[in-house]
Design a protein around this motif. Structure first.
Motif, short mmCIF file in Angstrom:
data_model
loop_
_atom_site.label_atom_id
_atom_site.label_comp_id
_atom_site.label_asym_id
_atom_site.label_seq_id
_atom_site.Cartn_x
_atom_site.Cartn_y
_atom_site.Cartn_z
N LYS A 66 0.83 -1.22 0.00
CA LYS A 66 0.00 0.00 0.00
C LYS A 66 0.85 1.26 0.00
N TYR A 67 1.92 1.23 0.82
CA TYR A 67 2.69 2.46 1.00
C TYR A 67 3.97 2.50 0.16
N GLY A 100 8.34 5.36 3.45
CA GLY A 100 9.06 5.45 4.73
C GLY A 100 8.19 6.11 5.80
N VAL A 160 0.04 7.79 10.01
CA VAL A 160 0.97 8.89 9.75
C VAL A 160 0.23 9.92 8.89
N THR A 201 -1.11 8.48 2.98
CA THR A 201 -2.02 7.86 3.95
C THR A 201 -3.43 8.39 3.72
N GLY A 247 -7.50 2.88 4.99
CA GLY A 247 -6.89 2.15 6.11
C GLY A 247 -7.60 2.52 7.39
N GLY A 263 -5.91 2.24 10.59
CA GLY A 263 -4.98 2.56 11.69
C GLY A 263 -5.03 1.51 12.78
N GLY A 311 -4.33 -1.95 11.96
CA GLY A 311 -3.57 -3.13 11.54
C GLY A 311 -2.34 -3.38 12.41
N LEU A 312 -1.51 -2.36 12.57
CA LEU A 312 -0.27 -2.57 13.33
C LEU A 312 -0.56 -2.77 14.82
N SER A 320 10.92 1.09 4.50
CA SER A 320 10.76 0.62 5.88
C SER A 320 11.04 -0.88 5.94
P1 ADP Z 1 -3.60 1.40 8.18
O1 ADP Z 1 -2.58 0.90 7.20
O2 ADP Z 1 -4.88 0.70 8.06
O3 ADP Z 1 -3.72 2.86 8.19
P2 ADP Z 1 -1.84 0.31 10.15
O4 ADP Z 1 -2.02 0.19 11.62
O5 ADP Z 1 -1.57 -0.92 9.41
O6 ADP Z 1 -3.12 1.04 9.62
O7 ADP Z 1 -0.67 1.33 9.91
C1 ADP Z 1 -0.63 2.54 10.63
C2 ADP Z 1 0.10 3.61 9.85
O8 ADP Z 1 1.48 3.28 9.75
C3 ADP Z 1 -0.36 3.73 8.42
O9 ADP Z 1 -1.45 4.60 8.31
C4 ADP Z 1 0.86 4.30 7.73
O10 ADP Z 1 0.88 5.69 7.89
C5 ADP Z 1 2.03 3.72 8.52
N1 ADP Z 1 2.63 2.55 7.85
C6 ADP Z 1 2.40 1.26 8.11
N2 ADP Z 1 3.16 0.45 7.32
C7 ADP Z 1 3.90 1.27 6.56
C8 ADP Z 1 4.88 1.07 5.53
N3 ADP Z 1 5.26 -0.15 5.17
N4 ADP Z 1 5.44 2.17 4.97
C9 ADP Z 1 5.07 3.40 5.36
N5 ADP Z 1 4.15 3.68 6.30
C10 ADP Z 1 3.56 2.62 6.88
#
Ligand code: ADP
Length: 566
Positions: free
Chosen positions: A462-463, A490, A506, A511, A516, A518, A520-521, A545
């Motif tokens: 996605k990113y 990044g 972010v 984003t 998304g 927010g 997932g992580l 990243s």
């Molecule tokens: P979502 O992707 O649904 O917004 P996540 O919890 O998966 O939620 O990710 C949180 C945020 O972290 C994302 O919105 C993005 O800004 C940042 N992020 C996650 N993975 C990456 C990546 N591989 N590269 C850049 N930014 C990332």
């Protein structure tokens, strides 16, 4: 009177218990050998009938009652014990030396009490005077062969040695003589401004000295822990505050906030449970050390306690609501998604181009909505500890490999290269694997691990607008590590510490334009925590990243054993 720790008073008491046993023993021996209950018939015996009765009372008091009395007042509890000892001792001595010397009526317990309560100088003086008078008694008027006198003299000598030993060896440890502790007393405990302040605070404020003894506690603190002041002040904090983990499990002493704060010399903040008489409560604890800023000399600690049971109940209700609502909403959304898919399928639907593009948008949004409900459901479960895992022996390369296959089409659509770097063990001569084709066994729930891998790979694609996404596995004898590396946008350094928080995204143009939740992580972190692993990220803005996940490794033998068991 100085502030006493019970550790300091206890050795005296052990001595008294021995003395009481001795007195009863001597009297019993007298009755046995003389075949008489009347001590007055035999000149050479020291222990009398009243002495033995008192000794028995003293013994029973020490064994059965002392522990109850000391809950109300430590000083009174031990003074009673010392008192009974003194009277018993004196009756024995008086009978032994056949003397009307009233001095002995006081010397025994005067020495002990003054040693314990008033400090070395007073006790040594009394000891000296007693020694001289006893010497005079022995050398002068009395027959030195008297059994009772020998017993009493021995007891007196043992006590003298013990008192002297305790005074010089341990006193500083257990009695607040040191300037550090008097510092806490002087500047915090007996300070009107501090008292006024702490008494008006609605959080519990407890002051400990550097030996973890409670020196002061405010009314809110007493209310939170459900005890009276006399049950807390001068008591060891570990005996008064019984912390447990939030899930009710035993808290390891190394994880205890007071120990941690003393050990690391910094403030420790934790959410825990506090065991109370009737029920456990959720509590927010902050333990901060009090030390001299320049010399780092440790003075003590301040504990702030906040009862968060109400907040926890509300959180549980909220998360229950989210969980029920998202569960219920998933069903109609799945139905809409299914129908839209049918409409888009040329075999079942027949749409003109314009309608198809509308339906495609609706289909994309519905998929997003379904994912949001799914994420909400999982995260609300993770929040209140309902995230269930069904662990089994899992070979990680297989799960990750399947996910890479699954995402290859998505990557292709964005013109991204997706590569899977097969694992090579970091450790040479690894005994856990055949080196050419290492197996990365972990004991975890496969569907949860799949969720983590899919979240990380999905994000990487996605990113990332151009370049490649690489997924790899490595390991050593203890850990399996998989990583997802991309050449995408990044993550700014200031966002990294917040990345695994709920709903954190972010703030960037990509984003904003990329769907998304927010969550997932946040979910990834909860799952990895559940597996006793670790997840973290290294990233450079505009470069890319790498997300790493470490999981505890199962060696092949253990994996086989567990597989067979299952
Ligand atoms: P979502 O992707 O649904 O917004 P996540 O919890 O998966 O939620 O990710 C949180 C945020 O972290 C994302 O919105 C993005 O800004 C940042 N992020 C996650 N993975 C990456 C990546 N591989 N590269 C850049 N930014 C990332």
């Amino acid at each position: 009177m100085q502030h006493l720790s019970e550790k300091w008073l206890r050795p005296f008491n052990y001595y008294y218990i021995l003395y009481f046993l001795g007195t009863i023993g001597v009297y019993a021996y007298f009755v046995y050998t003389q075949n008489s209950l009347d001590i007055q018939n035999a000149e050479n015996w020291g222990s009398s009938f009243p002495g033995a009765i008192l000794a028995l009372i003293g013994l029973l008091y020490n064994i059965f009652f002392l522990r109850h009395v000391k809950k109300y007042n430590l000083g009174v509890a031990y003074l009673v014990s010392f008192g009974i000892f003194g009277v018993t001792n004196n009756i024995a001595v008086e009978v032994a030396i056949n003397s009307k010397e009233l001095f002995f009526l006081f010397n025994s317990y005067l020495t002990s009490i003054s040693a314990a309560f008033f400090g070395p100088i007073v006790a040594i003086t009394i000891l000296g005077i007693s020694g001289v008078i006893l010497g005079m008694e022995i050398a002068g008027n009395i027959g030195t062969t008297a059994h009772g006198l020998i017993f009493d003299t021995l007891a007196f000598l043992i006590r003298s040695v013990m008192v002297a030993f305790l005074l010089y060896s341990f006193r500083n440890k257990y009695v607040s003589l040191e300037k550090n502790q008097s510092y806490i007393e002087r500047y915090f405990v007996n300070n009107e401004v501090v008292s006024l302040l702490t008494n008006s605070i609605s959080d519990g404020v407890i002051l400990l000295d550097k030996n973890s003894i409670i020196r002061s506690i405010n009314p809110a603190g007493l209310e939170i822990i459900g005890k009276e002041a006399q049950e807390t002040i001068t008591f060891d904090s570990k005996k008064v505050l019984k912390f447990k983990q939030v899930n009710g499990d035993v808290l390891d002493t190394t994880e205890e906030p007071i120990n941690l704060a003393f050990k690391h010399g910094k403030a420790i903040h934790k959410e825990l449970k506090l065991a109370k008489k009737d029920k456990d409560i959720f509590i927010d604890v902050t333990a901060s050390i009090i030390a001299n800023e320049q010399t780092q000399e440790l003075y003590g600690m301040v504990l702030i306690l906040r009862d968060i049971s109400k907040k926890k109940r509300e959180e549980a209700a909220k998360s229950e609501f989210i969980s029920t609502a998202s569960h219920e909403m998933r069903t109609p959304v799945a139905a809409i998604e299914g129908n839209l898919a049918l409409a888009l399928n040329p075999k079942t639907g027949n749409l003109d181009l314009k309608t198809k593009s509308f339906i495609e948008n609706a289909y994309g949004s519905t998929q997003h909505l379904a994912q949001l409900f799914q994420d909400l459901l999982v995260s609300s479960k993770a929040d209140d500890g309902r995230l269930i895992s069904h662990p089994e022996v899992v070979e990680l390369s297989k799960i990750i490999g399947d996910q890479v296959d699954y995402f290859s089409k998505v990557a292709q659509k964005k013109n991204l290269k997706l590569e899977f770097i097969a694992g090579v063990d970091k450790q040479e001569n690894s005994s856990t694997n055949n080196e050419n084709n290492p197996k990365y066994y972990v004991y975890a729930d496969p569907s949860r691990i799949k969720e983590v891998a899919s979240n990380l790979i999905d994000n990487a694609i996605k990113y990332t607008d151009e370049g490649k996404v690489s997924i790899g596995i490595t390991g050593n004898s203890d850990l399996v590590q998989f990583f997802v590396r991309d050449t995408g946008v990044g993550i700014p350094q200031e966002d990294i510490p917040h990345l695994f928080q709920k709903f954190y995204r972010v703030d960037s143009s990509i984003t904003r334009t990329t769907g998304g939740t927010g969550l997932g992580l946040y979910i990834c972190k909860k799952i990895v925590d559940l597996c006793q692993g670790r997840i973290w990220v290294e990233s450079d803005k505009e470069v890319g990243s790498i997300f790493y996940v470490d999981l505890p490794r199962l060696d092949s033998e253990k994996a086989k054993e567990l597989k067979n068991k299952n």
